[in-house]
Enzyme design. Structure first.
Site, short mmCIF file in Angstrom:
data_model
loop_
_atom_site.label_atom_id
_atom_site.label_comp_id
_atom_site.label_asym_id
_atom_site.label_seq_id
_atom_site.Cartn_x
_atom_site.Cartn_y
_atom_site.Cartn_z
CG LEU A 9 -1.76 -1.24 1.44
CD1 LEU A 9 -2.71 -1.03 2.61
CD2 LEU A 9 -2.52 -1.62 0.19
NE ARG A 16 1.08 11.60 10.55
CZ ARG A 16 0.85 10.44 11.16
NH1 ARG A 16 1.09 10.31 12.44
NH2 ARG A 16 0.41 9.41 10.47
N GLY A 140 -3.48 0.25 15.63
CA GLY A 140 -4.66 -0.58 15.86
C GLY A 140 -4.32 -1.63 16.91
CD GLU A 155 -7.02 1.13 12.79
OE1 GLU A 155 -6.13 1.99 12.64
OE2 GLU A 155 -6.76 -0.09 12.81
NE ARG A 333 33.81 16.37 -13.05
CZ ARG A 333 33.95 17.24 -14.04
NH1 ARG A 333 35.06 17.93 -14.18
NH2 ARG A 333 32.98 17.41 -14.92
CE1 TYR A 366 39.15 18.12 -15.35
CE2 TYR A 366 39.92 19.38 -17.24
CZ TYR A 366 38.98 18.55 -16.64
OH TYR A 366 37.89 18.14 -17.36
CG ASN A 377 56.08 11.19 -13.49
OD1 ASN A 377 55.76 10.62 -12.46
ND2 ASN A 377 56.52 12.44 -13.52
NE ARG A 440 61.09 26.39 -21.01
CZ ARG A 440 61.47 25.26 -20.43
NH1 ARG A 440 60.57 24.41 -19.97
NH2 ARG A 440 62.75 24.97 -20.35
#
Ligand code: UD1
Ligand code: CA
Length: 454
Positions: A9, A16, A140, A155, A333, A366, A377, A440
């Site tokens: 059920l 509540r 009950g 009840e 992730r 990252y 590495n 660079r």
């Protein structure tokens, strides 16, 4: 052969709870309440499970999917009325119908098996599962005659002051023979304080017809607790956590602090794994043996092998092989796969990437959308530049490559087998195998510059 099905059920709103979510969908111990109930029913051998839905019907049906059949109770006119909704669906069923409520998540299969066994042994038309409650308020009451025979359930709101003294309560869980149940339901009325069709009246109807009505008592009244409020939900959460921790400890897992360890019902953990404080292990996670997990670690839906160390890690939807070390302060992730012996060190984020056997990403990096070979590495501060503002691109780092510190790898790009990348490079073109990629500006020292500036 006897047959068993369940009716759960779950049409009520659960006023509540003060929630837009139907009560039975509130999660506890890592699963919705109704899922706990369904699992207990299945565990006790219910081969078909019918769920009565009403409030939030679609979301309850979505949650359970093909695990159950559904009947809709469009107006909540009481527990008896709810069961009646399954009459048509079950008219050809020969066997026992176990009626359960969707808000009793502490229920275990063993208790339902015991109820079913006693019902079958007694050859009863109805068997009610009862419990002796220290505080029976709201439940009950089970009323027996002088010979101890159950004759009715009253009840709380309908009970006389004498009946209220009874501490044996109706848990709301029953076994019925299908034909007897639906015949009795046809005779229900709603002449009671709440103006509802009470399922509990089936007991007196059957008893008056001299059908055999039986009662089985639950040893542990806690198991049949119905959850009506957030406070009760939190109590149930505590009990389920404790139960899961105990089960794992009995199977050889060390849990250093049971009060700060939160492990979902479906999680499996191998022996000699140690769980340190402040750790959450959720969803369909499995962890091998000899691991060290925590402190301060959260793992969701992740497969973890043996001898893995995760310190201060948040990992979700990942796959971690044996002998991997991760942490501290690492975010793994979804769709990250770490092969055997991988080392991920402090302040690293890895997303949607495969990291090959024995590769190391020790600090401040990252790595996203990357296929990394074996024994690579990665220097401190390496970033895969995987997003151009529109699309995501993959980075490919082949076996044995060495990427110097503070490198940007602008994807799509490949660093070949055994190649080196000079520290501080922004790599936009593939680096061939065994080559050195430098990207660079060269350093130029101006002698005596400080003196001249004066
Ligand atoms: C019910 C029993 C009570 C028992 C208690 C145990 C009745 C009349 N009373 O009371 O004897 O001690 O359970 O917890 O059965 N539901 C529907 N449709 C409805 C009404 C209810 O699906 O029209 C569902 C609710 O969603 C809930 C379950 O039935 O899952 C029980 O209903 P609830 O109103 O909580 O019953 P209680 O008053 O607790
Ligand atoms: Ca109620």
């Amino acid at each position: 052969m006897s047959k068993l099905l369940s009716i759960v059920l779950a049409a009520g709103k659960g006023t509540r709870m003060k929630s837009t979510l139907p009560k039975v969908l509130h999660r506890v111990g890592g699963k919705s309440m109704v899922q706990h109930v369904l699992d207990a029913a299945k565990g006790a051998g219910a081969s078909r499970n019918v769920v009565v839905i009403g409030f939030g019907a679609d979301s309850v049906a979505d949650e359970l999917g093909s695990q159950a059949e559904f009947v809709v109770q469009s107006e909540q006119l009481g527990t008896g009325h709810a069961v009646m909704q399954a009459n048509e669906l079950l008219k050809d069923f020969e066997g026992t119908v176990m009626v359960l409520c969707g808000d009793t998540p502490l229920l275990r299969a063993e208790l339902l098996s015991k109820l079913y066994a006693e019902h079958s042994k007694a050859k009863a038309s109805a068997t009610v599962l009862t419990a002796k409650m220290p505080d029976p308020t709201g439940y009950g009451r089970v009323i027996r005659d002088a010979s101890g025979q159950v004759i009715k359930i009253v009840e709380h709101k309908d009970a006389t002051s004498e009946e209220l003294l009874v501490n044996e309560v109706n848990t709301g869980i029953y076994c019925f023979e299908r034909a007897a149940l639906f015949e009795a339901l046809a005779g229900l009325n709603c002449n009671n304080v709440q103006g509802e069709y009470y399922l509990t009246d089936v007991i007196s109807i059957l008893s008056e017809k001299n059908a055999k009505v039986w009662a089985a008592e639950a040893d542990d009244y806690q198991e049949t607790f119905g959850i009506n409020s957030r406070a009760q939900l939190a109590e149930a959460e505590k009990i389920l956590r404790k139960r899961k921790n105990l089960e794992l400890m009995n199977n050889g897992v060390t849990i250093m602090d049971v009060d700060s360890t939160f492990i979902d019902a479906e999680v499996s953990i191998g022996p000699d794994t140690v769980i340190m404080p402040f750790t959450w292990i959720e969803g369909s996670t499995s962890i091998g043996s000899g691991c060290e997990i925590g402190p301060n670690t959260r793992i969701q839906n992740t497969m973890i092998g043996d001898n893995v160390t995760l310190h201060f890690v948040y990992a979700h939807d990942c796959h971690i092989s044996d002998n991997v070390t991760v942490g501290p302060y690492v975010h793994l992730r979804p769709n990250t796969k770490l092969a055997q012996g991988v080392k991920i060190g402090n302040f690293v984020e890895v997303k949607n990437s495969q990291i090959g056997e024995g590769s190391k990403i020790p600090h401040l990096s990252y790595i996203g959308d990357t296929d990394m070979g074996q024994k690579v590495n990665i220097g401190s501060g390496t970033i895969t530049v995987n997003y151009d503002g529109k699309n995501k691109h993959r980075t490919n780092i082949e076996d044995g490559a060495f990427v110097g510190c503070n490198t940007n790898l602008v994807a799509p790009v490949t660093v070949g087998h055994g190649a080196y990348v000079a520290a501080g490079s922004t790599i936009t073109k593939d680096v061939p195998p065994a080559a050195l990629g430098v990207a660079r500006a060269r350093q130029n020292n101006i002698e005596g510059w400080v003196e001249k500036r004066k």
